[in-house]
Design an enzyme around this catalytic site. Structure first.
Site, PDB file in Angstrom:
ATOM      1  N   GLU A 111      58.016  25.430  26.065  1.00 61.91           N
ATOM      2  CA  GLU A 111      57.054  26.491  26.352  1.00 61.91           C
ATOM      3  C   GLU A 111      57.800  27.823  26.449  1.00 61.91           C
ATOM      4  O   GLU A 111      58.911  27.878  27.005  1.00 61.91           O
ATOM      5  CB  GLU A 111      56.352  26.190  27.680  1.00 61.91           C
ATOM      6  CG  GLU A 111      55.330  27.222  28.108  1.00 61.91           C
ATOM      7  CD  GLU A 111      54.754  26.923  29.488  1.00 61.91           C
ATOM      8  OE1 GLU A 111      53.632  27.387  29.758  1.00 61.91           O
ATOM      9  OE2 GLU A 111      55.423  26.243  30.293  1.00 61.91           O
ATOM     10  N   LYS A 130      46.591  26.052  26.592  1.00 61.38           N
ATOM     11  CA  LYS A 130      46.914  25.588  27.945  1.00 61.38           C
ATOM     12  C   LYS A 130      45.747  25.831  28.895  1.00 61.38           C
ATOM     13  O   LYS A 130      45.243  26.950  29.008  1.00 61.38           O
ATOM     14  CB  LYS A 130      48.173  26.294  28.448  1.00 61.38           C
ATOM     15  CG  LYS A 130      48.663  25.831  29.814  1.00 61.38           C
ATOM     16  CD  LYS A 130      49.948  26.567  30.186  1.00 61.38           C
ATOM     17  CE  LYS A 130      50.476  26.139  31.541  1.00 61.38           C
ATOM     18  NZ  LYS A 130      51.692  26.903  31.914  1.00 61.38           N
ATOM     19  N   CYS A 142      53.250  22.048  30.569  1.00 61.47           N
ATOM     20  CA  CYS A 142      53.792  22.407  31.874  1.00 61.47           C
ATOM     21  C   CYS A 142      52.876  22.070  33.055  1.00 61.47           C
ATOM     22  O   CYS A 142      52.695  20.904  33.395  1.00 61.47           O
ATOM     23  CB  CYS A 142      54.192  23.879  31.881  1.00 61.47           C
ATOM     24  SG  CYS A 142      55.551  24.244  33.025  1.00 61.47           S
TER      25      CYS A 142
END
EC number: 3.5.1.92
Length: 512
Positions: A81, A180, A213
């Site tokens: 990321e 995300k 994440c």
């Protein structure tokens, strides 16, 4: 009639052979922990050409890893990321780095047709790297989507900006795009999608899902990809800041792979000054390879062979623990803080023993034997059953054995990365109110313990042999997703958590 029958049989046999040849039982995975080149701090946006120059510097490094991985036979590589442009942006300063990324259903190979969707130099380069090296490439970049400001959902500047994972197949085709969902604090440059996206794609070596994440701590899309979409392998670009004792990158990511029963490819940024390190390739039964390095500034390319369709045996996380008589010794208990959460602990007094500690509905049970009982080290066994409210809100049930930072019990739960005490055996269990439990074992110098423990079908985390190194943490990390926003999370409780946050430390422990 006879000839037609034989021809039909031959055709069917040929098709079966082709299908079998195109399906792989195992594959070689690669992840790259990338030492990202960061942009200069600025309050004003740079030009697009300046942004592209920085991104190409990072892409040069990613190219080296991709070419090397392909030469060694890797089928797929995951990069981190923020690996193309770095971190610390505002909504305006990130804009020159963004491209419009189309829905993969458009059937597009940017390497062959780079101008089809406007200026897309980053996607073109990633596509060509995948195509020219015959490897699947997973990367993280920024997506921009114009919108009409008359729409109540549209931001005032007339565009959505998304933290985005992209996947290009070995022909260079865009096969996956994921925005995300769970944006971490400080990521104000990006928007949250209105609905979670469940992104999967099929390959000759299994079905893959993608998330990023902070997503790993929440139900959607992470858990749903496994339970409903039945993916074999998770691809996980991350920019993860370690939080010891129970949320170090390699520790928690490998635990999630084991708890969910999937392969897990985690590529982290490498920036030790920001506590960013820790990448790995994890199978459901054990980590295959991991990397943790706080000393150098170098990136690292990892490889491991994985089963395309891993087998996961179901676990009843309460079966054993519910059969144990819960009689915690109240006089031995004390409270201490672990990442802003108040745990109930007992000190491990002897070289071996059995302990039970409870908090709310959770009772944790431990049997253990140390190799020696050192006077200069204290270990504690604790339980937490409550709502975590700092840097995100999520309900936890945790059983944990940990080394305290000093012999002062008030330091139990503080960050520590070295220890001297090995354990000959351990067995840990808890009365969890969830089937989502992630088993953690972390050794001194922040190392994993592959092949040294297992989870039994009745919910025990048990050692298979004496630990190969001194122990930092042994834990069961449970998530009760349905209680994340429970109405009984009182304002008094949240206020208490905020007071703890202010008292314990002025430093924010960012995850990602």
């Amino acid at each position: 009639m006879g000839m037609s029958w034989w021809l039909a049989c031959a055709a069917a046999f040929s098709a079966l052979c082709v299908l079998k040849a195109s399906s792989l039982d195992t594959f070689l995975a690669a992840v790259y922990e990338h030492a990202v080149i960061l942009p200069k701090d600025t309050l004003l946006p740079v030009s697009h050409s300046e942004a592209l120059a920085l991104m190409n510097q990072n892409l040069d490094l990613l190219e080296g890893a991709i070419v090397s991985a392909a030469k060694q036979g890797a089928h797929i590589i995951v990069t981190p990321e923020d690996g193309i442009y770095g971190v610390r942006f505002t909504r305006d300063t990130i804009y020159p780095y963004l491209e419009e990324i189309p829905d993969p259903q458009v059937n597009w190979i940017p390497c062959d047709n780079p101008k089809r969707f406007g200026s897309t130099p980053v996607q073109e380069r990633l596509s060509c790297l995948a195509k020219n090296n015959s490897i699947y490439v997973v990367a993280n970049m920024g997506d921009k989507k114009p919108c009409n400001t008359s729409d109540s959902h549209c931001p005032p500047d007339g565009r959505f900006q998304y933290n985005t994972d992209v996947v290009f197949d070995s022909q260079g085709k865009l096969v996956a795009r994921y925005h995300k969902q769970n944006i971490f604090m400080g990521e104000d440059q990006f928007n949250v999608p209105m609905e979670p996206e469940f992104v999967t794609f099929d390959t000759p070596f299994g079905k893959f899902g993608v998330f990023t994440c902070f997503d790993i701590l929440f139900h959607d899309p992470a858990v749903t990809l496994v339970t409903e979409f039945q993916v074999d392998t998770i691809l996980f670009p991350t920019a993860w800041m370690d939080v010891l004792p129970h949320l170090a990158a390699i520790e928690f990511h490998s635990a999630w792979a084991m708890g969910m029963g999937v392969n897990f490819l985690a590529a982290n940024l490498h920036n030790p000054s920001r506590r960013m390190t820790g990448s790995g390739i994890y199978a459901p039964d054990s980590p295959r390879v991991f990397h943790y390095d706080r000393k150098t500034q170098e990136g690292k390319l990892l490889f491991a062979q994985l089963k395309s369709h891993p087998i996961h045996s179901p676990v009843n996380w309460t079966s054993y623990a519910s059969s144990v008589e819960s009689t915690p010794t109240k006089t031995q208990e004390f409270q201490s803080i672990v990442f802003f959460d108040e745990f109930t602990f007992v000190e491990l007094k002897g070289i071996k023993g059995n302990y039970t500690v409870c908090q709310n509905d959770l009772c944790c049970h431990l049997s253990y034997q140390m190799s020696e009982k050192r006077a200069d080290e204290v270990y504690a066994f604790g339980a937490f059953d409550g709502l975590h409210t700092v840097e995100g809100q999520y309900y936890l049930q945790i059983c944990i054995l940990l080394k305290c930072k000093t012999t002062n019990l008030r330091t139990c739960g503080s960050s520590v990365d070295t220890a001297f005490t090995r354990f000959e055996m351990f067995s840990l269990s808890g009365t969890f109110g969830t089937r989502y439990v992630f088993p953690e074992v972390l050794l001194s110098e922040v190392k994993l313990a592959p092949g040294e423990f297992q989870v039994s079908s009745d919910g025990r985390l048990v050692s298979l042999k004496p630990t190969s190194g001194p122990v930092l943490t042994i834990g069961l990390f449970g998530r009760l997703y349905g209680k994340d926003w429970a109405s009984n999370a009182s304002s008094d409780f949240i206020a208490h958590s905020l007071i703890i946050m202010l008292i314990v430390t002025p430093i924010i422990h960012y995850l990602c």
